[in-house]
Write a protein that holds these residues in place. Sequence first.
Motif, PDB file in Angstrom:
ATOM      1  N   GLU A  50       0.849  -1.191   0.000  1.00  0.00           N
ATOM      2  CA  GLU A  50       0.000   0.000   0.000  1.00  0.00           C
ATOM      3  C   GLU A  50       0.885   1.241   0.000  1.00  0.00           C
ATOM      4  O   GLU A  50       1.837   1.336   0.782  1.00  0.00           O
ATOM      5  CB  GLU A  50      -0.895   0.011   1.236  1.00  0.00           C
ATOM      6  CG  GLU A  50      -1.794   1.238   1.287  1.00  0.00           C
ATOM      7  CD  GLU A  50      -2.590   1.304   2.577  1.00  0.00           C
ATOM      8  OE1 GLU A  50      -3.094   2.402   2.879  1.00  0.00           O
ATOM      9  OE2 GLU A  50      -2.684   0.275   3.282  1.00  0.00           O
ATOM     10  N   VAL A  51       0.580   2.182  -0.893  1.00  0.00           N
ATOM     11  CA  VAL A  51       1.331   3.422  -0.976  1.00  0.00           C
ATOM     12  C   VAL A  51       0.361   4.588  -1.030  1.00  0.00           C
ATOM     13  O   VAL A  51      -0.834   4.405  -1.273  1.00  0.00           O
ATOM     14  CB  VAL A  51       2.232   3.450  -2.229  1.00  0.00           C
ATOM     15  CG1 VAL A  51       3.261   2.331  -2.176  1.00  0.00           C
ATOM     16  CG2 VAL A  51       1.401   3.357  -3.515  1.00  0.00           C
ATOM     17  N   GLU A  52       0.923   5.787  -0.781  1.00  0.00           N
ATOM     18  CA  GLU A  52       0.084   6.965  -0.964  1.00  0.00           C
ATOM     19  C   GLU A  52      -0.294   7.073  -2.431  1.00  0.00           C
ATOM     20  O   GLU A  52       0.559   6.918  -3.310  1.00  0.00           O
ATOM     21  CB  GLU A  52       0.848   8.212  -0.533  1.00  0.00           C
ATOM     22  CG  GLU A  52       1.152   8.272   0.961  1.00  0.00           C
ATOM     23  CD  GLU A  52       1.861   9.561   1.322  1.00  0.00           C
ATOM     24  OE1 GLU A  52       1.809  10.523   0.506  1.00  0.00           O
ATOM     25  OE2 GLU A  52       2.477   9.608   2.401  1.00  0.00           O
ATOM     26  N   CYS A  53      -1.490   7.389  -2.676  1.00  0.00           N
ATOM     27  CA  CYS A  53      -1.962   7.431  -4.064  1.00  0.00           C
ATOM     28  C   CYS A  53      -1.249   8.495  -4.878  1.00  0.00           C
ATOM     29  O   CYS A  53      -1.054   8.350  -6.089  1.00  0.00           O
ATOM     30  CB  CYS A  53      -3.485   7.690  -4.084  1.00  0.00           C
ATOM     31  SG  CYS A  53      -4.442   6.258  -3.457  1.00  0.00           S
ATOM     32  N   SER A  54      -0.838   9.560  -4.214  1.00  0.00           N
ATOM     33  CA  SER A  54      -0.157  10.618  -4.963  1.00  0.00           C
ATOM     34  C   SER A  54       1.200  10.161  -5.498  1.00  0.00           C
ATOM     35  O   SER A  54       1.707  10.701  -6.492  1.00  0.00           O
ATOM     36  CB  SER A  54       0.050  11.845  -4.067  1.00  0.00           C
ATOM     37  OG  SER A  54       0.853  11.505  -2.930  1.00  0.00           O
ATOM     38  N   LEU A  55       1.763   9.131  -4.851  1.00  0.00           N
ATOM     39  CA  LEU A  55       3.124   8.711  -5.234  1.00  0.00           C
ATOM     40  C   LEU A  55       3.147   7.834  -6.477  1.00  0.00           C
ATOM     41  O   LEU A  55       4.229   7.563  -7.005  1.00  0.00           O
ATOM     42  CB  LEU A  55       3.801   7.971  -4.074  1.00  0.00           C
ATOM     43  CG  LEU A  55       4.073   8.814  -2.827  1.00  0.00           C
ATOM     44  CD1 LEU A  55       4.705   7.960  -1.722  1.00  0.00           C
ATOM     45  CD2 LEU A  55       4.985   9.991  -3.172  1.00  0.00           C
ATOM     46  N   VAL A  56       1.991   7.375  -6.927  1.00  0.00           N
ATOM     47  CA  VAL A  56       1.991   6.597  -8.157  1.00  0.00           C
ATOM     48  C   VAL A  56       1.856   7.498  -9.377  1.00  0.00           C
ATOM     49  O   VAL A  56       1.889   7.037 -10.515  1.00  0.00           O
ATOM     50  CB  VAL A  56       0.885   5.523  -8.141  1.00  0.00           C
ATOM     51  CG1 VAL A  56       1.103   4.543  -7.010  1.00  0.00           C
ATOM     52  CG2 VAL A  56      -0.499   6.162  -8.047  1.00  0.00           C
ATOM     53  N   GLU A  57       1.662   8.798  -9.137  1.00  0.00           N
ATOM     54  CA  GLU A  57       1.671   9.785 -10.193  1.00  0.00           C
ATOM     55  C   GLU A  57       3.013  10.522 -10.134  1.00  0.00           C
ATOM     56  O   GLU A  57       3.690  10.563  -9.106  1.00  0.00           O
ATOM     57  CB  GLU A  57       0.507  10.766 -10.020  1.00  0.00           C
ATOM     58  CG  GLU A  57      -0.858  10.118 -10.053  1.00  0.00           C
ATOM     59  CD  GLU A  57      -1.222   9.565 -11.420  1.00  0.00           C
ATOM     60  OE1 GLU A  57      -0.599  10.019 -12.421  1.00  0.00           O
ATOM     61  OE2 GLU A  57      -2.089   8.688 -11.490  1.00  0.00           O
ATOM     62  N   TYR A  58       3.385  11.089 -11.248  1.00  0.00           N
ATOM     63  CA  TYR A  58       4.655  11.813 -11.293  1.00  0.00           C
ATOM     64  C   TYR A  58       4.639  12.965 -10.303  1.00  0.00           C
ATOM     65  O   TYR A  58       3.684  13.750 -10.251  1.00  0.00           O
ATOM     66  CB  TYR A  58       4.939  12.343 -12.695  1.00  0.00           C
ATOM     67  CG  TYR A  58       5.459  11.270 -13.647  1.00  0.00           C
ATOM     68  CD1 TYR A  58       6.700  10.677 -13.432  1.00  0.00           C
ATOM     69  CD2 TYR A  58       4.705  10.895 -14.759  1.00  0.00           C
ATOM     70  CE1 TYR A  58       7.175   9.710 -14.302  1.00  0.00           C
ATOM     71  CE2 TYR A  58       5.181   9.921 -15.629  1.00  0.00           C
ATOM     72  CZ  TYR A  58       6.419   9.326 -15.392  1.00  0.00           C
ATOM     73  OH  TYR A  58       6.884   8.372 -16.263  1.00  0.00           O
ATOM     74  N   GLN A  59       5.682  13.042  -9.508  1.00  0.00           N
ATOM     75  CA  GLN A  59       5.869  14.133  -8.551  1.00  0.00           C
ATOM     76  C   GLN A  59       7.096  14.941  -8.986  1.00  0.00           C
ATOM     77  O   GLN A  59       8.104  14.386  -9.432  1.00  0.00           O
ATOM     78  CB  GLN A  59       6.119  13.567  -7.143  1.00  0.00           C
ATOM     79  CG  GLN A  59       5.016  12.643  -6.637  1.00  0.00           C
ATOM     80  CD  GLN A  59       3.733  13.421  -6.357  1.00  0.00           C
ATOM     81  OE1 GLN A  59       3.756  14.464  -5.705  1.00  0.00           O
ATOM     82  NE2 GLN A  59       2.613  12.932  -6.881  1.00  0.00           N
TER      83      GLN A  59
END
Length: 366
Positions: free
Chosen positions: A242-251
Amino acid sequence: MRKILFLFAVMTASITMAQDLPANPEPGKCYVRCTTPDVYVNETVTLTVKPAYKVLKTVPATFKTITERVEIKAAGKKLTVVPEKWGTETITYVSKEGGNTLRVSTASFRPSSETIEIKPAYAQWELGAAAPDCASGNPDDCRYWCYKGYPAEFTTISTEVLGTDASVAKTAIGSKNASYTKRVLLEPAKVIEEVIPAQYDEITKTVLDKDAYTVEETVPAVTKTVTKEVMKQKGGLTTWTEVECSLVEYQALPINWNLGSATLTAEAKRIIDTRLMPVLQQNPGVKLEIASHTDVRGNASSNQDLSERRAKAVADYLITKGINSSLLVANGYGENKVKNRCAEGVTCTEREHAVNRRTEFRLINN
């Protein structure tokens, strides 16, 4: 590698796809599929990139100038012959030797006599006549013996005795002398020897003071220390994290790169330490993509190369911080993914172009 964003609220996939999803997901959660990576550790290896070797340096010969006295003419001799000197001498000699005449006187004798004993005196026993009163019929019985002596007998012989012995009378005969003249050597011939000394001169010559030689120096080996990854633990297990959802998008990773450079500045390293390192530490085993982009200005090939080098620079720095290289994917996209209207041939402001010059990261599936 594929990226899958799982939002439990929109999960409407087919039964076949659902078999690939995590079991018992929670609504509103995001998951990343991870295959446990091979675990590597860094080992330092010292390699000899250039072995030690010897350097031979030649030291040239040295010379010095000396002055030497040399013989230019050997010693010799001069011989002077002095002839003999002659003179005359009168020699007296006996031309006739003297002698003697001899007159001989014969011997003379005178008469004499000499008496000599011709029979010495002697005595003997003699048988006498028979006694007249012999009573024996044998006359020999009455005879006697007498010891009778006889005188010596002499005779006189006429002799001559020497009156005057023979003698010689000498009369000297005088000698005769004569003389003659002869040449005599007063001084013999001789050779006078005169020594002629040698002649010398001085010369200057260059002689070897110290011959050429070599000096041996050892150049030490050149080594290089290389850090290499060595597998410590084999991976391969698949899990869902499980990861933060924002981290699967480009940061955004707000690194301000110097123009045309892929070298991390001290500020860029600080940003990585404070922005990326916590994400990796909080999500162990999750794979990270580092994506770098450029604007469309300049040569497309150069932009592609620059973006790849920048993404690799970030990944290399993370490896030095102990991040396993198998969890890092460095991608350079060049000018292929602009975020606004500033495509090739479009006039844009510097601020608009800056939007496309970016470095980003996201968590991805293994």
